[in-house]
Write a protein that holds these residues in place. Structure first.
Motif, PDB file in Angstrom:
ATOM      1  N   LEU A  17       0.605  -1.237  -0.022  1.00 26.96           N
ATOM      2  CA  LEU A  17      -0.324  -0.291  -0.565  1.00 26.96           C
ATOM      3  C   LEU A  17       0.834   0.949   0.129  1.00 26.96           C
ATOM      4  O   LEU A  17       2.012   1.144   0.663  1.00 26.96           O
ATOM      5  N   VAL A  18       0.536   2.221  -0.818  1.00 24.24           N
ATOM      6  CA  VAL A  18       1.523   3.201  -0.954  1.00 24.24           C
ATOM      7  C   VAL A  18       0.173   4.208  -0.429  1.00 24.24           C
ATOM      8  O   VAL A  18      -0.655   4.840  -0.607  1.00 24.24           O
ATOM      9  N   LEU A  36       3.489  14.076   1.174  1.00 25.39           N
ATOM     10  CA  LEU A  36       3.799  13.053   2.262  1.00 25.39           C
ATOM     11  C   LEU A  36       3.540  11.991   1.140  1.00 25.39           C
ATOM     12  O   LEU A  36       2.597  11.520   1.286  1.00 25.39           O
ATOM     13  N   VAL A  37       4.622  10.519   1.339  1.00 21.17           N
ATOM     14  CA  VAL A  37       4.524   9.346   0.623  1.00 21.17           C
ATOM     15  C   VAL A  37       4.617   8.648   1.659  1.00 21.17           C
ATOM     16  O   VAL A  37       6.525   8.895   1.443  1.00 21.17           O
ATOM     17  N   ALA A  93      13.841  -3.295  -0.629  1.00 21.17           N
ATOM     18  CA  ALA A  93      13.889  -2.250   0.584  1.00 21.17           C
ATOM     19  C   ALA A  93      12.690  -1.349   0.586  1.00 21.17           C
ATOM     20  O   ALA A  93      12.821  -0.287   2.159  1.00 21.17           O
ATOM     21  N   LEU A  94      11.266  -1.294  -0.307  1.00 23.07           N
ATOM     22  CA  LEU A  94      10.971  -0.208  -0.115  1.00 23.07           C
ATOM     23  C   LEU A  94      10.166  -0.094   1.261  1.00 23.07           C
ATOM     24  O   LEU A  94       9.645   1.566   1.398  1.00 23.07           O
ATOM     25  N   PRO A  95       8.912  -1.302   1.562  1.00 25.51           N
ATOM     26  CA  PRO A  95       8.346  -1.183   2.582  1.00 25.51           C
ATOM     27  C   PRO A  95       8.217  -0.114   4.044  1.00 25.51           C
ATOM     28  O   PRO A  95      10.245  -0.215   4.347  1.00 25.51           O
ATOM     29  N   PRO A 119      -3.232   0.684  -3.646  1.00 26.55           N
ATOM     30  CA  PRO A 119      -2.755  -0.740  -3.007  1.00 26.55           C
ATOM     31  C   PRO A 119      -2.094  -0.657  -4.756  1.00 26.55           C
ATOM     32  O   PRO A 119      -2.170  -0.428  -6.076  1.00 26.55           O
ATOM     33  N   VAL A 120      -1.071  -1.399  -4.427  1.00 23.39           N
ATOM     34  CA  VAL A 120      -0.348  -2.085  -5.289  1.00 23.39           C
ATOM     35  C   VAL A 120      -0.520  -3.584  -6.313  1.00 23.39           C
ATOM     36  O   VAL A 120       0.117  -3.131  -7.365  1.00 23.39           O
TER      37      VAL A 120
END
Length: 86
Positions: free
Chosen positions: A5-6, A82-83, A66-68, A23-24
């Protein structure tokens, strides 16, 4: 683990706040034809620049892994953005 989720939050200059959840997985499914073209283009670019396609794919995988937990925050004047990736 790939991101699930972003969350995008931003505050407009007039003070109003907005929150957007993306949702990704559904986005990936909708954009999968473009993703296939991007992969083919990436492989061609790797072959032209003599970079190992397997190494490039491994690097992209590590980046996604590594993104989460990543947060990007930009604030300029009265506008904020903000992201957050979960």
């Amino acid at each position: 683990m790939i991101p699930q989720l972003v969350t995008v939050r931003y505050r407009r200059s007039d003070g109003r706040r907005r929150r957007l959840y993306v949702p990704v997985l559904p986005v990936l499914l909708v954009l999968s034809p473009l993703l296939l073209l991007a992969v083919v283009g990436g492989v061609v670019a790797c072959l032209i620049t003599e970079v190992s396609p397997a190494g490039a794919l491994r690097g992209v995988g590590r980046l996604l892994w590594a993104l989460p937990g990543t947060r990007f925050e930009i604030e300029e004047g009265r506008t904020a953005f903000l992201v957050s990736i979960r």
